[in-house]
Design a protein around this motif. Structure first.
Motif, PDB file in Angstrom:
ATOM      1  N   TYR A  37       0.844  -1.178   0.000  1.00 40.75           N
ATOM      2  CA  TYR A  37       0.000   0.000   0.000  1.00 40.75           C
ATOM      3  C   TYR A  37       0.887   1.239   0.000  1.00 40.75           C
ATOM      4  CZ  TYR A  37      -4.419  -2.364   1.103  1.00 40.75           C
ATOM      5  OH  TYR A  37      -5.560  -3.138   1.058  1.00 40.75           O
TER       6      TYR A  37
ATOM      7  N   LYS B 107       0.814   5.450   0.961  1.00 44.92           N
ATOM      8  CA  LYS B 107       0.057   6.420   1.744  1.00 44.92           C
ATOM      9  C   LYS B 107       0.699   7.795   1.666  1.00 44.92           C
ATOM     10  CE  LYS B 107      -1.965   7.390   6.242  1.00 44.92           C
ATOM     11  NZ  LYS B 107      -1.614   8.815   6.158  1.00 44.92           N
TER      12      LYS B 107
ATOM     13  N   ALA C 244      -2.033  12.793   5.308  1.00 46.69           N
ATOM     14  CA  ALA C 244      -3.419  13.254   5.423  1.00 46.69           C
ATOM     15  C   ALA C 244      -4.365  12.543   4.452  1.00 46.69           C
ATOM     16  CB  ALA C 244      -3.521  14.767   5.232  1.00 46.69           C
ATOM     17  N   GLU C 245      -3.967  11.367   3.964  1.00 46.44           N
ATOM     18  CA  GLU C 245      -4.860  10.545   3.157  1.00 46.44           C
ATOM     19  C   GLU C 245      -4.830   9.112   3.656  1.00 46.44           C
ATOM     20  OE1 GLU C 245      -4.081  12.856  -1.107  1.00 46.44           O
ATOM     21  OE2 GLU C 245      -4.225  10.680  -1.026  1.00 46.44           O
ATOM     22  N   GLY C 246      -5.840   8.331   3.290  1.00 48.74           N
ATOM     23  CA  GLY C 246      -5.811   6.917   3.633  1.00 48.74           C
ATOM     24  C   GLY C 246      -4.895   6.153   2.702  1.00 48.74           C
ATOM     25  N   PRO C 247      -4.396   4.987   3.132  1.00 49.75           N
ATOM     26  CA  PRO C 247      -3.568   4.163   2.258  1.00 49.75           C
ATOM     27  C   PRO C 247      -4.363   3.693   1.036  1.00 49.75           C
ATOM     28  CG  PRO C 247      -3.419   3.426   4.533  1.00 49.75           C
ATOM     29  CD  PRO C 247      -4.526   4.405   4.468  1.00 49.75           C
TER      30      PRO C 247
ATOM     31  N   PHE D 291       3.618   0.655   2.761  1.00 53.75           N
ATOM     32  CA  PHE D 291       3.394  -0.396   3.743  1.00 53.75           C
ATOM     33  C   PHE D 291       3.313  -1.751   3.048  1.00 53.75           C
ATOM     34  CE2 PHE D 291       2.624   2.026   7.540  1.00 53.75           C
ATOM     35  CZ  PHE D 291       2.078   3.235   7.109  1.00 53.75           C
TER      36      PHE D 291
END
Lengths: 114, 112
Positions: free
Chosen positions: B36, B38, B41-44, B89
């Motif tokens: 992932y 990322k 300030a954002e989601g993965p 990640f």
């Protein structure tokens, strides 16, 4: 286009307040998750739910509770917010079964507890 | 004890060169891995995955290699671009595939 939405992008609360973080997904996913992300600590699972009204503790459930009354909605509750709960909170959802495990994330809520 | 390890917290690379992000795992039962990406300030967002029946999976500039005997996987980005600057990640599904076990992430900086 698949979507996970979170009720707030930024939130500031005071110590001792009750805090509700809401998450909604439109993909008809069975599984929903709440994580927190802190620098150097990666993504830590707080709670997850694999069905309506079902929940399981993750790695760091202390100080949190959850509610899943409808399939599309998963709420994270901080009963009495503390400064050490200042963090980025991420909601995710995934499909159940079929060997599929990809999780789809919302944009996150940056919570500051003063 | 961490079952998925990303031992490099950060990596800096020049634009146009190759970025190699590493991930090690300890549980030999893991048979699927995901990467992932990322931004702050954002989601993965899901980037690429690999099944243990393969040793390589490629998607455009992104290639993931899996070495099962070494319990090691790596993500290669070629050529690296400034927009690739993010935290990456590595994750693996556990048990019934509901939960993902996550590494701590590697912060990649691609310098113009």
């Amino acid at each position: 286009d698949v979507k996970v939405t979170q009720s707030s992008r930024y939130l500031v609360k005071r110590t001792g307040e009750k805090v509700f973080l809401e998450c909604v997904q439109d993909m008809d996913h069975e599984n929903m998750f709440w994580y927190r992300q802190d620098p150097g600590l990666g993504l830590r699972l707080i709670y997850f739910s694999y069905d309506v009204k079902m929940k399981e503790k993750g790695d760091i459930p202390e100080g949190y509770s959850v509610s899943r009354e409808k399939k599309e909605r998963f709420s994270l509750i901080l009963e009495s917010a503390s400064t050490n709960q200042t963090s980025m909170y991420l909601c995710a959802s995934s499909l159940e079964g079929g060997g599929v495990c990809e999780q789809f994330f919302g944009p996150g809520t940056r919570l500051t507890v003063l | 004890d961490q079952q998925v390890k990303q031992n490099s917290p950060s990596l800096s690379v020049q634009e146009g060169r190759i970025s190699i992000l590493n991930c090690d795992y300890t549980n030999s039962m893991f048979d699927y891995f995901l990467w992932y990406k990322k931004y702050p300030a954002e989601g993965p967002t899901f980037l690429i995955s690999i099944s243990s029946i393969k040793d390589k999976n490629e998607d455009g500039r992104f290639t993931v290699f899996l070495n099962k005997s070494a319990k090691h996987l790596s993500l290669h980005i070629v050529p690296s671009q400034p927009g690739d600057s993010a935290v990456y990640f590595c994750a693996a599904p556990q048990g019934n595939n509901r939960k993902l076990i996550w590494g701590l992430g590697t912060s990649l900086a691609v310098n113009p």
